[in-house]
Design a protein around this motif. Structure first.
Motif, PDB file in Angstrom:
ATOM      1  N   LEU A  95      -4.632   2.337  10.898  1.00 37.44           N
ATOM      2  CA  LEU A  95      -3.256   2.291  11.370  1.00 37.44           C
ATOM      3  C   LEU A  95      -3.197   2.891  12.768  1.00 37.44           C
ATOM      4  CD1 LEU A  95      -1.078   3.583   8.374  1.00 37.44           C
ATOM      5  CD2 LEU A  95      -1.322   1.220   9.153  1.00 37.44           C
ATOM      6  N   LEU A  96      -2.511   2.214  13.673  1.00 43.99           N
ATOM      7  CA  LEU A  96      -2.251   2.745  15.008  1.00 43.99           C
ATOM      8  C   LEU A  96      -0.762   3.050  15.094  1.00 43.99           C
ATOM      9  CD1 LEU A  96      -4.346   0.251  17.182  1.00 43.99           C
ATOM     10  CD2 LEU A  96      -5.065   2.402  16.141  1.00 43.99           C
TER      11      LEU A  96
ATOM     12  N   ASP B  88      -1.778  10.102   1.096  1.00 43.19           N
ATOM     13  CA  ASP B  88      -2.988  10.887   1.293  1.00 43.19           C
ATOM     14  C   ASP B  88      -4.238  10.021   1.430  1.00 43.19           C
ATOM     15  OD1 ASP B  88      -3.284  10.009  -1.298  1.00 43.19           O
ATOM     16  OD2 ASP B  88      -3.114  11.998  -2.207  1.00 43.19           O
ATOM     17  N   ASN B  89      -4.080   8.688   1.352  1.00 43.55           N
ATOM     18  CA  ASN B  89      -5.208   7.793   1.594  1.00 43.55           C
ATOM     19  C   ASN B  89      -5.436   7.540   3.079  1.00 43.55           C
ATOM     20  OD1 ASN B  89      -2.631   6.389   1.143  1.00 43.55           O
ATOM     21  ND2 ASN B  89      -3.740   4.542   1.737  1.00 43.55           N
ATOM     22  N   PHE B  90      -4.531   8.046   3.940  1.00 37.83           N
ATOM     23  CA  PHE B  90      -4.698   7.872   5.386  1.00 37.83           C
ATOM     24  C   PHE B  90      -5.189   9.175   6.010  1.00 37.83           C
ATOM     25  CE2 PHE B  90      -1.518   4.549   4.433  1.00 37.83           C
ATOM     26  CZ  PHE B  90      -2.206   3.453   4.938  1.00 37.83           C
ATOM     27  N   ARG B  91      -6.298   9.080   6.740  1.00 36.07           N
ATOM     28  CA  ARG B  91      -6.902  10.252   7.363  1.00 36.07           C
ATOM     29  C   ARG B  91      -6.879  10.102   8.877  1.00 36.07           C
ATOM     30  NH1 ARG B  91     -13.208  11.090   6.425  1.00 36.07           N
ATOM     31  NH2 ARG B  91     -13.209   9.282   7.826  1.00 36.07           N
TER      32      ARG B  91
ATOM     33  N   GLN C 197      -7.416   6.326   9.456  1.00 33.41           N
ATOM     34  CA  GLN C 197      -8.305   5.497   8.663  1.00 33.41           C
ATOM     35  C   GLN C 197      -7.750   5.389   7.242  1.00 33.41           C
ATOM     36  OE1 GLN C 197     -12.262   7.032   8.246  1.00 33.41           O
ATOM     37  NE2 GLN C 197     -13.031   5.241   7.159  1.00 33.41           N
ATOM     38  N   ASN C 198      -7.772   4.186   6.698  1.00 33.98           N
ATOM     39  CA  ASN C 198      -7.312   3.948   5.332  1.00 33.98           C
ATOM     40  C   ASN C 198      -8.491   4.098   4.377  1.00 33.98           C
ATOM     41  OD1 ASN C 198      -6.127   3.134   2.972  1.00 33.98           O
ATOM     42  ND2 ASN C 198      -5.708   1.034   3.621  1.00 33.98           N
TER      43      ASN C 198
END
Length: 217
Positions: A47-48, A59-62, A74-75
């Motif tokens: 994701l940008l 919480d799956n996105f870091r 990052q997914n």
């Protein structure tokens, strides 16, 4: 982006009430929750997000990068490009399929809803022997995978079902099934096989035939 989008893709990503898309950014914060399967199933790895925005993310996105202009996440829950579904069910109502696959908690890797009147024999839900798929080649108009299964399994591709695509198992054409509303599914027999997807739209074939018939001899 500013492009024509297939209706089913719009339905899946934005919902059936969304009109025609032009220059649209992703605005639905519901898609950014961990419970939503949509971005992960579409094989969205990153994701940008403009640096000035601070949406609530699952919480799956870091966070992997931050600058003065953009944040990159990052997914961690992204689906593979190709995977074998644990369970396969036939589905007759596209609207019901859309509701199911957009619902929180739906996992297309566990359940594949196939819009077809029937399917050749395939295993019932339950424990399966290990199955493997490895991407060997990728281009805009073709994809090749090496697969290995101990039983007939449905392989799902995280790319849109769209007219003009053909599938071949060891060089022999095989049907592509519309799966989970917007994706492609192919039944693979037991054993080790090479699966190839090729894009050959009818317009290309007709154009080539027309060009050939108009050549001076």
């Amino acid at each position: 982006f500013s492009s024509m989008q297939p209706r089913r893709y719009v339905d899946y990503l934005f919902g059936p009430d969304m009109g025609e898309l032009t220059n649209e950014l992703l605005k639905d914060a519901q898609l950014l929750r961990a419970e939503s399967p949509i971005l992960s199933s579409l094989n969205v790895k990153y994701l940008l997000i403009p640096a000035a925005l601070h949406p609530r993310l699952g919480d799956n996105f870091r966070l992997v990068h931050r600058s003065a202009q953009v944040q990159t996440y990052q997914n961690l829950a992204v689906y593979p490009r190709a995977y074998f579904a644990d369970e396969v069910r036939l589905a007759a109502d596209p609207a019901a399929v859309l509701r199911a696959v957009r619902a929180d908690g739906f996992d297309g890797r566990r359940l594949a809803l196939v819009e077809a009147p029937s399917l050749p024999a395939h295993p019932a839900a339950g424990p399966h022997a290990p199955a493997q798929v490895q991407e060997k080649q990728r281009a805009a108009t073709h994809l090749t995978f090496a697969t290995s299964t101990a039983e007939t399994r449905l392989l799902v591709l995280s790319e849109m079902y769209f007219p003009g695509w053909q599938a071949f198992v060891d060089g022999v054409e095989t049907p592509i099934y519309r799966t989970n509303y917007v994706f492609r599914g192919v039944l693979l027999p037991p054993g080790q096989h090479e699966l190839t997807f090729r894009y050959r739209p009818r317009s290309l074939i007709l154009g080539a035939a027309t060009s050939g018939s108009s050549m001076p001899w």
